[in-house]
Design an enzyme around this catalytic site. Structure first.
Site, PDB file in Angstrom:
ATOM      1  N   ARG A 432      83.917   1.204  46.152  1.00  0.00           N
ATOM      2  CA  ARG A 432      84.124   2.567  45.594  1.00  0.00           C
ATOM      3  C   ARG A 432      85.498   3.183  46.023  1.00  0.00           C
ATOM      4  NH1 ARG A 432      78.239   5.527  45.834  1.00  0.00           N
ATOM      5  NH2 ARG A 432      79.580   6.990  44.570  1.00  0.00           N
ATOM      6  N   SER A 477      85.868  17.278  41.395  1.00  0.00           N
ATOM      7  CA  SER A 477      85.033  16.494  42.264  1.00  0.00           C
ATOM      8  C   SER A 477      84.583  17.186  43.384  1.00  0.00           C
ATOM      9  CB  SER A 477      85.688  15.075  43.005  1.00  0.00           C
ATOM     10  OG  SER A 477      84.853  14.790  43.916  1.00  0.00           O
ATOM     11  N   GLN A 479      82.634  16.303  46.102  1.00  0.00           N
ATOM     12  CA  GLN A 479      82.808  15.428  47.245  1.00  0.00           C
ATOM     13  C   GLN A 479      84.259  15.645  47.785  1.00  0.00           C
ATOM     14  OE1 GLN A 479      81.788  11.564  46.260  1.00  0.00           O
ATOM     15  NE2 GLN A 479      79.618  12.197  45.950  1.00  0.00           N
ATOM     16  N   ASP A 625      76.047  13.239  37.489  1.00  0.00           N
ATOM     17  CA  ASP A 625      74.993  12.397  37.950  1.00  0.00           C
ATOM     18  C   ASP A 625      73.803  12.261  37.119  1.00  0.00           C
ATOM     19  OD1 ASP A 625      76.293  11.577  40.307  1.00  0.00           O
ATOM     20  OD2 ASP A 625      75.385  13.328  41.494  1.00  0.00           O
TER      21      ASP A 625
END
Length: 753
Positions: A432, A477, A479, A625
């Site tokens: 990833r 994002s 994250q 998700d």
């Protein structure tokens, strides 16, 4: 596997050599098995047991025509045996291969150089990680190597064909064969095998010399017996091993003595937090060691231990969905609760913590950095914070398993530390991309090395002065945003992040809950470095991502009536609720309230016919998700559902767009895959909407769970491969789907079958 029809000579017919002969016989070896041993009685016993065809106390008469020679003699006897073998090796078959079973490879390599003048290309140094306290050929066990590891340590010029034949030899015995450099092997074995034996011998000897030794041994509990069992091993063999691997053993002993000294100081000072940090770290590392050593999910590793077989779900068609359930805690909040609790001053009490693989990886990593953490126990965790600058350098790499969230958030947090760290993950995570966090962190002054293509492992060089930046994220994002905000805690000045679309704001909410000021205006949030965090209680709501599978299950199944309790409904996470309502779902929010700064509610959903929609682009980041499950909803809706702007799905645990498209096609659902989305044509109605089939989940837990609920409207059974990683995000999933009305059974297939 077909066993070669060859003549094998085993030099040294003790437990290891005898068990190898027994394993080869059990595997159906059709060639001769010979043995050389200085004890004629052992040879006679081996012949009587049917393990060998013939033998001799001398090596030379047995070498002629042999195609495989296995040296299973003590380490300190190896030089003499190799010298004798060098003098008669020309009598062996032209394709003869030599290997050994010694546990200290550098010493044996030196013996080979002394005997042959070099390490012959036909010599493959090896070490089976298996044994017993018993000795002699009478203790031979044909299953000794099954499901155990054999480490080969070939040289750069070792003949590849020789390596392949030795690999075949051990694979035929049921072993897993790995390769490693000689020096690395000796270091690892010194710590994992040699040091524990040394300590066991020392402890038993110390207690045996006490005046009260009879009482000590008479009343010793099971733990004492378990630890000291290995002190019953062959003393001569271990003397030879310690002598041969002296430098590595002494280095391991130095590390142990330093750790013991730290623990002694904590006991003397009555430092409960220091003792707890050591004990808790050790306790959980013991359960976690398979993942630390093998870099695989330890829950998945447990599943895969069943004779090397792979977990598959078989889900029967049809079923109902009803009742009241509570899914596990939110993974995103669980990650952050440990991270911020560790950096806070004081003790943070966490309730509802997700005891899944990803969250446990984060928890374990902070234990490795010196944070005392109690639990988890029934969702409760107590974190003894060490403050913003209290983390300690880990002893080795921080392994985060499959947790992409953990790796990306850790990148920011660790960029501000004074020490170097390396972040590693399992095979899936290493594929990833991490450039999306590494690049902006470098703009802040961090020094980060990545593997090719910006992928893990990440090596973060500590001690760098970070400066706040203004960063416009090219892609929405949470994250990346969270990573930069965590780095901003340690940066000089302001760190500002602008997001092109709203993303999860758990980090901002939790920072505020810990007393750290975070600002937001429009699409930009920012904070200033140099502050402090104060411990605060956290009640983790149920994960809406996990709840989604059951929301969709009820939404597509006629007659369903389901309540999901205490689910987090953070405005940045409710894309799935908005999308299902747009599709016509009968979904109500009940008992809405706020817990620890996070809004929660009970979600009550009943069946209602769904229709296809164009998914609003502004909802995509809010449900990123949840799309694998939403694709199943689309397959059961009347008409076409169109998704665009979801290229983020390409770089999750799998390429989720491709994986879902392939799975839908296997079931007979019409779909068109696009670079950033998909069109799914649903049939609607109340009968079966597609057939059954076999699905490759690609090791992605969300793909596996999505096709599990798809079976509710299938005409035939659905088989889903590679499901062990479901435990990564949703422990207890199988029990819950059965509880609400699905028919699911687990089975294990040969990997790749």
């Amino acid at each position: 596997m077909r066993v070669r029809e060859s003549r094998i000579l085993i030099v040294g017919l003790g437990l290891i050599g005898g068990s190898l002969a027994a394993a080869l016989r059990a595997a159906g070896h059709r060639g001769e098995i010979l043995a050389c041993d200085p004890d004629a009685d052992e040879i006679a016993r081996g012949i009587e047991m049917g393990l060998i065809d013939r033998g001799d106390t001398r090596l030379t008469p047995l070498v002629e025509g042999t195609s495989m020679i296995v040296l299973a003699v003590p380490v300190l006897a190896m030089r003499g045996v190799m010298t004798e073998l060098a003098a008669c090796l020309e009598r062996a078959a032209p394709e003869a291969v030599i290997t050994d079973v010694g546990s200290t490879k550098a010493t044996i390599r030196d013996c080979a150089v002394a005997a042959f003048g070099r390490v012959p290309p036909c010599l493959v140094l090896g070490h089976p990680i298996a044994g017993s306290e018993k000795s002699g050929v009478a203790a031979a066990d044909p299953g000794l190597y099954a499901r155990h590891k054999v480490i080969l340590t070939p040289e750069a010029d070792t003949d590849p064909a020789a390596i392949a034949r030795v690999r075949d030899l051990w694979t035929a015995c049921g072993a897993e064969v790995l390769e490693m450099e000689v020096a690395r092997h000796d270091q690892v074995l010194a710590r994992t095998s040699h040091l524990p034996h040394l300590l066991a011998f020392s402890l038993v000897d110390t207690l045996a010399r006490q005046d009260e030794r009879l009482a000590i041994f008479r009343y010793a509990a099971g733990g004492f017996r378990d630890f000291t069992r290995i002190a019953g091993s062959d003393p001569v063999m271990w003397r030879d091993i310690f002598a041969a691997n002296r430098e590595a053993v002494l280095a391991a002993l130095d590390d142990f003595e330093a750790g013991l000294a730290r623990l002694r100081r904590a006991v003397e000072a009555g430092d409960g937090d220091a003792m707890l940090a050591t004990f808790d770290r050790a306790s959980h590392a013991r359960h976690y060691f398979e993942s630390l050593l093998n870099q695989t999910s330890y829950q998945a590793e447990y599943q895969m231990q069943q004779d090397g077989k792979q977990l598959r779900y078989r889900v029967g068609p049809g079923g109902g969905v009803s009742g009241r359930i509570r899914v596990p805690g939110d993974k995103s909040i669980s990650h952050r609760s440990i991270m911020l609790g560790a950096l806070a001053e004081g003790v943070t009490e966490v309730k509802g913590f997700l005891e899944g693989e990803d969250s446990l990886a984060t928890l374990q990593a902070f234990r490795e950095m010196g944070v005392a953490i109690e639990g988890p126990h029934q969702g409760r965790v107590t974190v003894h914070g060490v403050g913003m600058h209290g983390l300690k350098p880990p002893a080795g790499s921080l392994y985060v398993g499959n947790a992409g969230t953990a790796m990306r958030l850790f990148s920011g947090l660790l960029a501000g530390q004074a020490f170097d760290t390396e972040l590693t993950g399992d095979a899936s995570l290493t594929k990833r991309p991490m450039g999306r966090v590494a690049d902006p962190l470098r703009l802040m002054g961090a020094e980060i090395d990545t593997a090719e293509g910006g992928r893990p492992p990440l090596h973060i060089h500590g001690g760098k002065a970070l400066k706040g930046i203004t960063y416009d994220m090219p892609m929405a994002s949470a994250q990346v945003k969270s990573c930069l905000l965590l780095a901003g805690l340690y940066a000089e000045g302001e760190t500002r992040v602008r997001e092109p679309a709203p993303t999860r704001d758990h980090t901002e909410r939790m920072l505020a809950g810990f007393g750290y000021e975070v600002h937001r205006e429009g699409d930009t949030c920012w904070l200033s470095g140099g502050g402090r965090l104060t411990a605060a209680p956290i009640d983790v709501p149920s994960d809406i991502s996990s709840a989604t599978f059951f929301l969709v299950a009820a939404a597509i199944t006629p007659g369903s009536d389901l309540v999901l309790e205490h689910v987090g409904i953070n405005p940045t996470r409710i894309g799935v609720i908005n999308i299902l309502e747009l599709m016509g779902a009968d979904l109500r929010l009940e008992n809405e309230r706020e817990v620890g700064g996070e809004p929660v509610a009970d979600l009550h959903i009943r069946y209602a016919p769904l229709h296809g929609i164009e998914i609003p682009v502004d909802q995509v980041p809010l449900a990123i998700d949840e799309f694998p499950a939403l694709f199943i909803a689309a397959a059961n809706a009347e008409g076409t559902t169109r998704l665009r702007g979801a290229e983020e799905l390409r770089v999750k645990e799998s390429d989720r767009l491709q994986a879902m498209a392939d799975g839908l096609t296997a079931l007979g659902v019409e779909n068109t895959l696009l670079p950033d989305g998909i069109d799914i044509v649903g049939r609607g109605g109340e009968g079966p909407n597609y057939g059954g089939g076999r699905i490759d989940s690609r090791g992605d837990h969300r793909i596996a769970m999505a096709f599990t609920i798809a079976a509710l409207r299938a005409g035939e059974e659905i088989g889903i491969d590679d499901c062990a990683n479901v435990a990564t995000s949703f422990p207890g999933f199988v029990d819950l789907v059965r509880r609400v009305g699905l028919s699911l059974r687990e089975e294990r297939d040969e990997e790749g079958a």
